[in-house]
Design a protein around this motif. Structure first.
Motif, PDB file in Angstrom:
ATOM      1  N   MET A  40      40.086  60.639 -36.042  1.00 40.27           N
ATOM      2  CA  MET A  40      38.753  60.602 -36.633  1.00 40.27           C
ATOM      3  C   MET A  40      38.362  59.075 -37.097  1.00 40.27           C
ATOM      4  O   MET A  40      39.106  58.177 -37.685  1.00 40.27           O
ATOM      5  N   LEU A  41      37.015  58.845 -36.583  1.00 36.33           N
ATOM      6  CA  LEU A  41      36.483  57.504 -37.117  1.00 36.33           C
ATOM      7  C   LEU A  41      35.591  57.324 -38.062  1.00 36.33           C
ATOM      8  O   LEU A  41      34.520  58.036 -37.734  1.00 36.33           O
ATOM      9  N   THR A  42      35.673  57.045 -39.207  1.00 34.20           N
ATOM     10  CA  THR A  42      34.656  57.104 -40.258  1.00 34.20           C
ATOM     11  C   THR A  42      33.992  55.672 -40.045  1.00 34.20           C
ATOM     12  O   THR A  42      34.478  54.456 -40.499  1.00 34.20           O
ATOM     13  N   LEU A  43      32.460  55.602 -39.884  1.00 31.85           N
ATOM     14  CA  LEU A  43      31.926  54.279 -39.760  1.00 31.85           C
ATOM     15  C   LEU A  43      30.745  54.449 -40.467  1.00 31.85           C
ATOM     16  O   LEU A  43      29.879  55.555 -40.552  1.00 31.85           O
ATOM     17  N   ALA A  44      30.717  53.353 -41.379  1.00 34.19           N
ATOM     18  CA  ALA A  44      29.525  53.378 -42.405  1.00 34.19           C
ATOM     19  C   ALA A  44      28.597  52.095 -42.184  1.00 34.19           C
ATOM     20  O   ALA A  44      29.218  51.040 -41.732  1.00 34.19           O
ATOM     21  N   THR A  45      27.337  52.398 -42.466  1.00 38.49           N
ATOM     22  CA  THR A  45      26.656  50.931 -42.583  1.00 38.49           C
ATOM     23  C   THR A  45      25.801  51.111 -43.853  1.00 38.49           C
ATOM     24  O   THR A  45      25.507  51.803 -44.416  1.00 38.49           O
ATOM     25  N   TYR A  46      25.590  49.732 -44.564  1.00 41.67           N
ATOM     26  CA  TYR A  46      25.322  49.743 -45.708  1.00 41.67           C
ATOM     27  C   TYR A  46      24.328  48.325 -45.904  1.00 41.67           C
ATOM     28  O   TYR A  46      25.238  47.351 -45.835  1.00 41.67           O
ATOM     29  N   ASN A  47      23.247  48.413 -46.076  1.00 42.18           N
ATOM     30  CA  ASN A  47      22.445  46.972 -46.565  1.00 42.18           C
ATOM     31  C   ASN A  47      22.764  46.954 -48.192  1.00 42.18           C
ATOM     32  O   ASN A  47      22.214  47.697 -48.910  1.00 42.18           O
ATOM     33  N   VAL A  48      23.573  45.995 -48.271  1.00 44.62           N
ATOM     34  CA  VAL A  48      23.864  45.986 -49.752  1.00 44.62           C
ATOM     35  C   VAL A  48      22.795  44.809 -50.700  1.00 44.62           C
ATOM     36  O   VAL A  48      22.938  44.770 -51.877  1.00 44.62           O
ATOM     37  N   ASN A  49      21.834  44.640 -50.024  1.00 42.70           N
ATOM     38  CA  ASN A  49      20.851  43.708 -50.772  1.00 42.70           C
ATOM     39  C   ASN A  49      21.249  42.815 -51.712  1.00 42.70           C
ATOM     40  O   ASN A  49      21.090  42.447 -52.953  1.00 42.70           O
ATOM     41  N   GLY A  50      22.345  41.911 -50.964  1.00 35.93           N
ATOM     42  CA  GLY A  50      23.037  40.854 -51.774  1.00 35.93           C
ATOM     43  C   GLY A  50      24.549  41.257 -52.241  1.00 35.93           C
ATOM     44  O   GLY A  50      24.492  42.106 -53.068  1.00 35.93           O
TER      45      GLY A  50
ATOM     46  N   ASP B  12      41.791  49.839 -32.330  1.00 33.32           N
ATOM     47  CA  ASP B  12      42.634  51.221 -32.315  1.00 33.32           C
ATOM     48  C   ASP B  12      41.663  52.234 -31.876  1.00 33.32           C
ATOM     49  O   ASP B  12      42.037  53.408 -32.064  1.00 33.32           O
ATOM     50  N   GLU B  13      40.284  51.893 -31.170  1.00 34.10           N
ATOM     51  CA  GLU B  13      39.720  52.958 -30.754  1.00 34.10           C
ATOM     52  C   GLU B  13      38.765  52.197 -29.712  1.00 34.10           C
ATOM     53  O   GLU B  13      38.614  51.003 -29.521  1.00 34.10           O
ATOM     54  N   PRO B  14      38.536  53.122 -28.712  1.00 39.88           N
ATOM     55  CA  PRO B  14      37.835  52.630 -27.602  1.00 39.88           C
ATOM     56  C   PRO B  14      36.336  52.533 -27.876  1.00 39.88           C
ATOM     57  O   PRO B  14      35.581  52.866 -27.216  1.00 39.88           O
ATOM     58  N   VAL B  15      36.112  51.430 -28.797  1.00 36.65           N
ATOM     59  CA  VAL B  15      34.538  51.547 -29.243  1.00 36.65           C
ATOM     60  C   VAL B  15      34.136  50.070 -29.607  1.00 36.65           C
ATOM     61  O   VAL B  15      34.905  49.304 -30.160  1.00 36.65           O
ATOM     62  N   THR B  16      32.777  49.628 -29.077  1.00 38.02           N
ATOM     63  CA  THR B  16      32.413  48.766 -29.548  1.00 38.02           C
ATOM     64  C   THR B  16      31.191  48.736 -30.486  1.00 38.02           C
ATOM     65  O   THR B  16      30.507  49.680 -30.564  1.00 38.02           O
ATOM     66  N   VAL B  17      31.417  48.037 -31.688  1.00 37.56           N
ATOM     67  CA  VAL B  17      30.574  48.399 -32.862  1.00 37.56           C
ATOM     68  C   VAL B  17      29.597  47.254 -33.121  1.00 37.56           C
ATOM     69  O   VAL B  17      30.207  45.865 -33.300  1.00 37.56           O
ATOM     70  N   GLY B  18      28.327  47.478 -33.049  1.00 38.20           N
ATOM     71  CA  GLY B  18      27.484  46.054 -33.337  1.00 38.20           C
ATOM     72  C   GLY B  18      26.692  46.524 -34.745  1.00 38.20           C
ATOM     73  O   GLY B  18      26.432  47.342 -35.082  1.00 38.20           O
TER      74      GLY B  18
ATOM     75  N   PHE C 193      29.738  52.335 -27.024  1.00 37.44           N
ATOM     76  CA  PHE C 193      29.022  51.519 -27.930  1.00 37.44           C
ATOM     77  C   PHE C 193      28.235  52.222 -28.846  1.00 37.44           C
ATOM     78  O   PHE C 193      27.746  53.315 -28.745  1.00 37.44           O
ATOM     79  N   VAL C 194      28.129  51.633 -30.055  1.00 39.06           N
ATOM     80  CA  VAL C 194      27.274  51.997 -31.166  1.00 39.06           C
ATOM     81  C   VAL C 194      26.734  50.788 -32.079  1.00 39.06           C
ATOM     82  O   VAL C 194      27.492  49.936 -32.382  1.00 39.06           O
ATOM     83  N   VAL C 195      25.449  50.611 -32.216  1.00 39.99           N
ATOM     84  CA  VAL C 195      24.901  49.655 -33.018  1.00 39.99           C
ATOM     85  C   VAL C 195      24.462  50.390 -34.483  1.00 39.99           C
ATOM     86  O   VAL C 195      23.770  51.417 -34.275  1.00 39.99           O
ATOM     87  N   VAL C 196      24.839  49.970 -35.428  1.00 41.54           N
ATOM     88  CA  VAL C 196      24.423  50.285 -36.488  1.00 41.54           C
ATOM     89  C   VAL C 196      23.629  49.184 -37.676  1.00 41.54           C
ATOM     90  O   VAL C 196      23.800  48.177 -37.212  1.00 41.54           O
TER      91      VAL C 196
END
Length: 314
Positions: free
Chosen positions: A1-11, A128-134, A194-197
Motif C-alpha cells: 500500500m502506498l500512502t501519498l499525501a499532498t499539502y499546501n502548507v502556506n509557509g 520502492d514502487e513503479p511510480v513517478t510522482v510530480g 504517473f501521478v501529479v499532485v
C-alpha cells in the motif's frame, strides 16, 4: 500500500509553529508533497523532515512558492525544470549536483522557461514502487471580473497588475499542458505509472466550490481555467482520483479562506488534486481531505489530501 499525501502548507515555518510535525508523525504518509514551502534554504526547519528523505525546489522569489517531496526511501531519480534543487536527509541539507537532476519531460516547454526559477514543480521516481510522482504549485492568477475589481474603481496600475497575474497563469497553463503530457508518457515508457499532485489553483466543477455562482467570475473558477483542467483529464491520460472515489459529493474541499467564517461554515474550494494515470487510479482504495477539527487547529488555509493506493495491484 502506498500512502501519498499532498499539502499546501502556506509557509513551512508557520506550519511548523501550528503543528504540522505532529500531523506528519500521526499520519506518517509514505510520500508527502508540499507546496508553498516559502523558505530560503538556510532557514528550513529540518526537524519537519525527520524520518524522510526530501528534495526541495525553493525557487528564487523571496517568501513565495517552493515545492518539496518527502519519501521514506531515497528516490531513484529526481527531475525539475533546471532551477536549484536541495536534498534533505539524516546528513542535513545539501544542494544536489545539477548533473543528478534530470529535466522533467525531457526539457521545459518554451512557455515554461520563465517559471524555471519559481519553485513550482518537481518530480521523482520512487525507489520502492513503479511510480513517478510530480509535485505542483500552479500560479494563483487573477480575474478582471472578480468582485474585488468590479466593486471599486481600480487604478491603471492595479488593472495592469491583475492583467499580468492573469496572463502569467495562462502562459503556465500552455506550457504545463505540454510538460505534463511529456512526463506522463515518459513514465509509462519506462514501465512506471504517473501521478501529479498539488495545488492547481483551479476548482473544476460546481461541486468543487461551495458558492459556485459568484465564483464563476473569480480566479480559480473562470471558464477558461476549468476548460484547461478538463483538457488534462481523460480515460486514457489522467484521472481525478478524489472525484472518482467521491463522484456525488460536494467537495471534499481542501481550501478555505482565513477570512470571516469560511472554515467554520465549510465554505470551501477543492483545488488540491491527485491526477493519476488510469491504471494507478484504479488501485486507489481511499481518498480523504483531512480537515482540521476547528479553526484554532488549522495548520494552513489548505488541508492535506491523502490517497491510499494498493500498488500490489499494478
Amino acid at each position: 500500500m502506498l500512502t501519498l499525501a499532498t499539502y499546501n502548507v502556506n509557509g513551512i515555518r508557520a506550519a511548523q509553529r501550528r503543528g504540522i510535525t505532529a500531523w506528519i508523525g500521526r499520519r506518517s504518509p509514505d510520500v508527502l508533497c508540499l507546496q508553498e514551502v516559502r523558505c530560503p534554504a538556510d532557514k528550513l526547519p529540518l526537524e519537519v523532515f525527520e524520518g524522510y528523505h526530501a528534495v526541495c525546489s525553493p525557487g528564487s522569489l523571496a517568501g513565495r512558492n517552493g515545492v518539496a517531496v518527502l519519501t521514506r526511501a531515497p528516490v531513484a531519480a529526481v527531475r525539475g525544470w533546471g532551477g536549484e534543487v536541495l536534498a534533505i536527509d539524516e546528513g542535513g541539507l545539501s544542494t544536489l549536483d545539477p548533473a543528478r537532476v534530470g529535466l522533467a519531460g525531457g526539457a521545459p516547454a518554451r512557455a515554461l522557461r520563465e517559471f524555471v526559477d519559481e519553485g513550482r514543480y518537481l518530480e521523482v521516481d520512487l525507489a520502492d514502487e513503479p511510480v513517478t510522482v510530480g509535485c505542483l504549485y500552479l500560479p494563483k492568477g487573477d480575474s478582471l471580473l472578480a468582485p474585488g475589481v468590479r466593486t471599486r474603481t481600480p487604478t491603471p496600475e492595479q488593472l495592469e497588475g491583475v492583467r499580468a497575474r492573469y496572463e502569467h497563469k495562462m502562459r503556465f497553463f500552455k506550457g504545463f499542458s505540454t510538460q505534463l503530457a511529456r512526463s506522463r508518457r515518459a513514465a509509462v515508457r519506462s514501465g512506471r505509472q504517473f501521478v501529479v499532485v498539488g495545488d492547481f489553483n483551479v476548482a473544476h466543477e460546481r461541486a468543487d466550490v461551495r458558492n459556485w455562482r459568484p465564483a464563476q467570475k473569480a480566479s480559480g473558477f473562470l471558464p477558461e481555467e476549468r476548460r484547461w483542467l478538463t483538457e488534462q483529464l481523460g480515460p486514457r491520460t489522467l484521472v481525478d482520483v478524489v472525484r472518482a472515489l467521491h463522484p456525488d459529493e460536494d467537495g471534499p474541499y481542501s481550501w478555505w479562506s482565513w477570512m470571516g467564517q469560511a472554515f467554520a461554515r465549510d465554505t470551501g474550494w477543492r483545488i488540491d488534486y491527485h491526477l493519476a494515470t488510469p491504471r494507478l487510479a484504479r488501485t486507489a482504495v481511499s481518498a480523504t481531505t483531512e480537515r482540521d477539527a476547528d479553526p484554532s487547529a488549522r495548520v494552513s488555509d489548505h488541508c492535506p489530501v491523502v490517497v491510499e493506493y494498493d500498488t500490489a495491484r499494478l
